[in-house]
Design a protein around this motif. Structure first.
Motif, short mmCIF file in Angstrom:
data_model
loop_
_atom_site.label_atom_id
_atom_site.label_comp_id
_atom_site.label_asym_id
_atom_site.label_seq_id
_atom_site.Cartn_x
_atom_site.Cartn_y
_atom_site.Cartn_z
N GLN A 3 -66.86 10.78 -76.27
CA GLN A 3 -66.21 11.45 -75.15
C GLN A 3 -64.82 10.85 -74.99
O GLN A 3 -64.68 9.64 -74.86
CB GLN A 3 -67.02 11.25 -73.87
CG GLN A 3 -68.48 11.63 -73.98
CD GLN A 3 -68.69 13.13 -74.10
OE1 GLN A 3 -67.75 13.91 -74.14
NE2 GLN A 3 -69.94 13.53 -74.21
N ASN A 4 -63.79 11.70 -75.00
CA ASN A 4 -62.45 11.16 -74.75
C ASN A 4 -62.24 11.04 -73.24
O ASN A 4 -63.10 11.40 -72.44
CB ASN A 4 -61.38 11.99 -75.45
CG ASN A 4 -61.25 13.38 -74.86
OD1 ASN A 4 -61.72 13.64 -73.75
ND2 ASN A 4 -60.61 14.27 -75.58
N GLN A 5 -61.06 10.59 -72.86
CA GLN A 5 -60.78 10.35 -71.45
C GLN A 5 -60.88 11.64 -70.64
O GLN A 5 -61.41 11.65 -69.52
CB GLN A 5 -59.39 9.72 -71.30
CG GLN A 5 -59.07 9.25 -69.90
CD GLN A 5 -60.12 8.27 -69.37
OE1 GLN A 5 -60.53 7.35 -70.08
NE2 GLN A 5 -60.57 8.51 -68.15
N CYS A 6 -60.39 12.73 -71.27
CA CYS A 6 -60.42 14.02 -70.56
C CYS A 6 -61.87 14.45 -70.32
O CYS A 6 -62.23 14.84 -69.21
CB CYS A 6 -59.67 15.06 -71.40
SG CYS A 6 -59.51 16.64 -70.58
N ASN A 66 -57.14 24.87 -72.03
CA ASN A 66 -56.52 24.28 -73.23
C ASN A 66 -56.44 22.76 -73.09
O ASN A 66 -55.79 22.10 -73.92
CB ASN A 66 -55.12 24.85 -73.46
CG ASN A 66 -55.19 26.28 -73.99
OD1 ASN A 66 -56.11 26.62 -74.72
ND2 ASN A 66 -54.23 27.10 -73.58
N ALA A 67 -57.05 22.20 -72.09
CA ALA A 67 -57.06 20.74 -71.93
C ALA A 67 -57.68 20.11 -73.19
O ALA A 67 -58.60 20.68 -73.77
CB ALA A 67 -57.86 20.35 -70.69
N PRO A 68 -57.18 18.94 -73.61
CA PRO A 68 -57.61 18.36 -74.90
C PRO A 68 -58.97 17.68 -74.82
O PRO A 68 -59.09 16.46 -74.86
CB PRO A 68 -56.50 17.36 -75.18
CG PRO A 68 -56.03 16.93 -73.83
CD PRO A 68 -56.16 18.13 -72.93
N PHE A 71 -68.97 20.74 -73.69
CA PHE A 71 -67.61 21.06 -74.15
C PHE A 71 -67.71 21.83 -75.46
O PHE A 71 -68.39 21.40 -76.40
CB PHE A 71 -66.82 19.77 -74.37
CG PHE A 71 -66.68 18.95 -73.12
CD1 PHE A 71 -65.66 19.19 -72.22
CD2 PHE A 71 -67.62 17.95 -72.82
CE1 PHE A 71 -65.56 18.44 -71.05
CE2 PHE A 71 -67.53 17.21 -71.66
CZ PHE A 71 -66.50 17.45 -70.77
N SER A 72 -67.03 22.97 -75.53
CA SER A 72 -67.13 23.81 -76.72
C SER A 72 -65.77 24.20 -77.26
O SER A 72 -64.80 24.36 -76.50
CB SER A 72 -67.93 25.08 -76.39
OG SER A 72 -67.38 25.72 -75.25
N ASP A 73 -65.71 24.36 -78.58
CA ASP A 73 -64.53 24.88 -79.26
C ASP A 73 -64.73 26.39 -79.38
O ASP A 73 -65.67 26.86 -80.03
CB ASP A 73 -64.45 24.23 -80.65
CG ASP A 73 -63.28 24.75 -81.47
OD1 ASP A 73 -62.60 25.70 -81.02
OD2 ASP A 73 -63.05 24.20 -82.56
N LEU A 74 -63.86 27.16 -78.73
CA LEU A 74 -64.02 28.61 -78.70
C LEU A 74 -63.17 29.32 -79.75
O LEU A 74 -63.12 30.56 -79.79
CB LEU A 74 -63.64 29.15 -77.31
CG LEU A 74 -64.38 28.54 -76.11
CD1 LEU A 74 -63.85 29.16 -74.81
CD2 LEU A 74 -65.88 28.72 -76.23
#
Ligand code: SF4
Ligand code: SF4
Length: 237
Positions: A13-16, A160-162, A34-37
């Motif tokens: 898990q990154n900070q975001c 679009n948050a990283p 969290f998903s990549d769309l």
């Protein structure tokens, strides 16, 4: 029967991610995914790259009261959980926007005017939840969480948050089970095993389901809920 699939937590898990997870949990979410769309058509994902799934587990005490028809308590619970999901999604999207990432919170339960499908929303929450590795689509066409089964409600934030996206689930975990097929009083569930990209109408007839709810359960929540395929599912019981 239950498949071993990639858990969201298996990914670093990154900070975001961590900020969103902490906020979501503090507001009452059971799980955040969290998903990549990027594999979906851009208009379908409103040109955003990522999905954030907000999942809340439904009350077992309330679901377990459902027998041959839904209960008033279930109808109220359903609406309360939708409201809570909408609040959590709004708070997360406002937090992301304050950090410079425009985001869209998709309501937990909202139909849009689509002449081809009146039972679709602005974005399919279960698509994001599957891509987030949280579960699969059952024979019932419901999202089936790996632990809680269909006893969950979902919301989605497009952004679009990283974030770090998880690996998607690509196989059904229903195995040979057909409990929901037998339980459906509307004979709306076809019984097919889900595969990624399968159209919903190969799994179930949304019109037959809606018609039955309106006719049989008008006296409970104005025919908007049923829940029999939810409580029939062995996963999460
Ligand atoms: S909600 Fe009820 S009518 Fe609709 S598919 Fe499930 S069991 Fe059948
Ligand atoms: S009841 Fe069985 S077939 Fe239906 S969604 Fe649950 S696991 Fe899958």
């Amino acid at each position: 029967m239950k498949k071993e699939v990639n858990h969201n937590h298996d990914r670093p898990q990154n900070q975001c991610n961590q900020t969103i997870i902490n906020l979501g949990h503090s507001l009452g979410a059971t799980e955040i995914g969290f998903s990549d769309l990027s594999g979906l058509p851009a208009p379908k994902r409103m040109h955003f790259a990522y999905g954030i799934t907000v999942l809340i587990k439904l009350s077992d005490g309330i679901l377990n009261q459902i027998g041959t028809e839904p209960t008033q308590t279930y109808f109220s619970h359903y609406r309360s959980v939708n409201r809570l999901i909408d609040d959590i999604c709004l708070r997360i999207s406002l937090t992301l926007e304050a950090q410079g990432y425009p985001s869209v919170a998709i309501p937990a339960s909202q139909s849009v005017t689509d002449p081809e499908d009146q039972f679709t929303g602005a974005f399919q929450h279960k698509t994001a939840a599957v891509l987030a590795g949280l579960g699969w689509i059952g024979r019932s066409a419901l999202f089936i969480h790996q632990t809680h089964g269909p006893r969950v409600r979902l919301g989605t934030i497009l952004t679009n948050a990283p974030v770090n996206a998880a690996a998607p689930v690509t196989e059904s975990g229903c195995g040979s089970c057909r409990a929901c097929v037998s339980a459906c009083p509307a004979l709306a569930i076809e019984g097919a095993l889900w595969k990624p990209g399968m159209p919903r109408n190969q799994l179930y007839d949304a019109y037959a389901c809606s018609r039955h709810m309106k006719e049989a359960f008008q006296h409970i929540g104005r025919g908007a809920v049923c829940g029999l395929c939810v409580v029939a599912c062995p996963i999460g019981q």
